[in-house]
Design a protein around this motif. Structure first.
Motif, PDB file in Angstrom:
ATOM      1  N   TRP A  73       0.817  -1.204   0.000  1.00  0.00           N
ATOM      2  CA  TRP A  73       0.000   0.000   0.000  1.00  0.00           C
ATOM      3  C   TRP A  73       0.856   1.261   0.000  1.00  0.00           C
ATOM      4  N   GLN A  74       0.429   2.223  -0.827  1.00  0.00           N
ATOM      5  CA  GLN A  74       1.098   3.517  -0.910  1.00  0.00           C
ATOM      6  C   GLN A  74       0.721   4.386   0.297  1.00  0.00           C
ATOM      7  N   PRO A  75       1.501   5.440   0.577  1.00  0.00           N
ATOM      8  CA  PRO A  75       1.141   6.364   1.653  1.00  0.00           C
ATOM      9  C   PRO A  75      -0.232   6.994   1.408  1.00  0.00           C
ATOM     10  N   ILE A  76      -0.845   7.444   2.474  1.00  0.00           N
ATOM     11  CA  ILE A  76      -2.169   8.028   2.397  1.00  0.00           C
ATOM     12  C   ILE A  76      -2.162   9.298   1.545  1.00  0.00           C
ATOM     13  N   GLN A  77      -3.227   9.482   0.757  1.00  0.00           N
ATOM     14  CA  GLN A  77      -3.434  10.695  -0.025  1.00  0.00           C
ATOM     15  C   GLN A  77      -4.657  11.433   0.527  1.00  0.00           C
ATOM     16  N   ILE A  78      -4.553  12.751   0.662  1.00  0.00           N
ATOM     17  CA  ILE A  78      -5.683  13.577   1.071  1.00  0.00           C
ATOM     18  C   ILE A  78      -6.260  14.213  -0.181  1.00  0.00           C
ATOM     19  N   LEU A  79      -7.463  13.809  -0.571  1.00  0.00           N
ATOM     20  CA  LEU A  79      -8.069  14.318  -1.800  1.00  0.00           C
ATOM     21  C   LEU A  79      -8.841  15.609  -1.571  1.00  0.00           C
ATOM     22  N   LEU A  80      -9.527  15.699  -0.448  1.00  0.00           N
ATOM     23  CA  LEU A  80     -10.243  16.914  -0.060  1.00  0.00           C
ATOM     24  C   LEU A  80      -9.950  17.153   1.411  1.00  0.00           C
ATOM     25  N   THR A  81      -9.553  18.361   1.762  1.00  0.00           N
ATOM     26  CA  THR A  81      -9.221  18.642   3.153  1.00  0.00           C
ATOM     27  C   THR A  81     -10.091  19.752   3.701  1.00  0.00           C
ATOM     28  N   THR A  82     -10.582  19.562   4.909  1.00  0.00           N
ATOM     29  CA  THR A  82     -11.437  20.557   5.544  1.00  0.00           C
ATOM     30  C   THR A  82     -10.625  21.787   5.930  1.00  0.00           C
ATOM     31  N   ARG A  83     -11.164  22.957   5.647  1.00  0.00           N
ATOM     32  CA  ARG A  83     -10.463  24.206   5.944  1.00  0.00           C
ATOM     33  C   ARG A  83     -11.252  25.108   6.894  1.00  0.00           C
TER      34      ARG A  83
END
Length: 369
Positions: free
Chosen positions: A94-104
């Motif tokens: 498994w690849q490292p985690i990706q954040i596709l949408l982040t709360t701002r």
């Protein structure tokens, strides 16, 4: 005495040979991994997983990453884990985690629903963006897409003009054999007939409104499987989701009464074509009638009319789940385990579910839709 000693020696030799052979032949899980652990990577709680696989062997797991606390609607990211080049029995990396949408600003990105367009391999991701204060009501739908196996993603596009306000899935969407992309929503489906360029809403299914999953039956109709508590509700559409039959309870598929049910996974494992395979549907959810316990997978050989085979994945707490068919014919599944402690990934073959009565199909005869 010598004869007895010789006989015992012979029995021991037989056991030494046969027992390991029996263990080797006994169908078993291929692998099991705690894929996402709450408290890691600055995420308080991971929930609401969905999984898809591509014909290039990429496996993608999406879920909500609730940053501060586990409650619905708290500040929430959409995260992704990928595993590449999975064409054989080797353990997945498994690849490292990706954040596709982040709360701002405290917003909650929820209900990820991915769909693969088999025409060119484009991966679509549908998401509900909730603002604060959070209310569990129909909201806008955002669409993102990837053309490189999930490595990079487009900026989100709002498609609500075509679909109306909806609550998605959650889980996965499908592509029908006529090319239509279909995503489940609480009151039916939304769809695209032009490979994701535009989206429309189908008709509303009567009498039920909750989390759902959809599958195409061999006759081209759609089956919608809906959470309601007690037993799953089933509706049929014979016009691609434009109209729906009055839902009926599937008495073979229990739905925990706690929290008025639980999300479930429903996929097609195979479609009978040219005598190469059989019609298999797979269904997973917590099988305990009262509580979210004992994650179980079931098989239907008759397009969802009966579910004669069931196999428990794991005893104890289990929540939302999602399944996909991997290129080698094995089944990949993600599910909430340990009272939201982890998103676990498990991989197994069809013969593990059936006790060796059915064999997994290769990638040329399988379909995950």
């Amino acid at each position: 005495m010598r004869e007895m000693g010789a006989t015992r020696l012979w029995l021991w030799l037989v056991l030494l040979v046969v027992a390991p052979l029996e263990l080797w032949c006994t169908p078993r899980k291929v692998e099991e991994t705690e894929l996402l652990i709450s408290g890691h990577d600055a995420i308080n709680t991971y929930r609401i997983p969905s999984i898809i696989s591509t014909r290039n062997g990429t496996v993608l797991v999406f879920c909500e990453g609730r940053r501060d606390r586990q409650e619905d609607g708290s500040p929430t990211d959409i995260v992704l884990k990928r595993s590449l080049s999975n064409h054989g029995p080797s353990k997945m990396k498994w690849q490292p985690i990706q954040i596709l949408l982040t709360t701002r600003a405290g917003e909650a990105y929820m209900n990820p629903v991915p769909i693969v367009d088999e025409r060119d391999g484009t991966i679509f991701l549908l998401v509900n963006p909730y603002t604060q204060p959070y209310k569990d009501v129909p909201v806008h739908i955002w669409l993102m897409k990837s053309r490189d196996e999930g490595a990079t993603w487009s900026s989100p596009t709002d498609i609500t003009m075509g679909t109306g306000l909806k609550e998605l899935g959650p889980g996965i969407g499908i592509q029908m054999r006529n090319g239509r992309l279909v995503a489940p929503v609480y009151d039916g489906v939304i769809f695209s007939d032009d490979h994701g360029k535009t989206w429309k809403s189908g008709g509303k299914i009567p009498d039920v409104y909750s989390e759902s999953q959809v599958v195409e039956l061999v006759d081209g109709s759609l089956l919608l499987n809906v959470r309601q508590g007690g037993h799953r509700a089933i509706g049929i559409s014979r016009d691609g989701g434009q109209t729906w039959s009055k839902p009926e309870n599937d008495m073979a598929l229990s739905d925990p009464t706690d929290y008025r049910g639980c999300q479930a996974s429903l996929i097609r494992y195979s479609r009978k074509e040219g005598g190469k395979s059989k019609n298999f549907l797979l269904f997973s959810n917590p099988s305990d009638p009262n509580h979210r316990l004992n994650m179980t997978v079931r098989i239907s050989y008759d397009e969802g009319r009966t579910w004669p085979v069931a196999k428990r994945i794991k005893e104890g707490p289990g929540g939302y789940s999602s399944m996909t068919v991997l290129p080698d014919g094995s089944i990949g599944m993600v599910y909430e385990s340990g009272s939201f402690r982890t998103i676990s990934f498990v991989r197994f073959k069809l013969e593990w579910i059936t006790g060796g009565q059915e064999s997994s199909l290769d990638h040329e005869t399988r379909t995950g839709n």
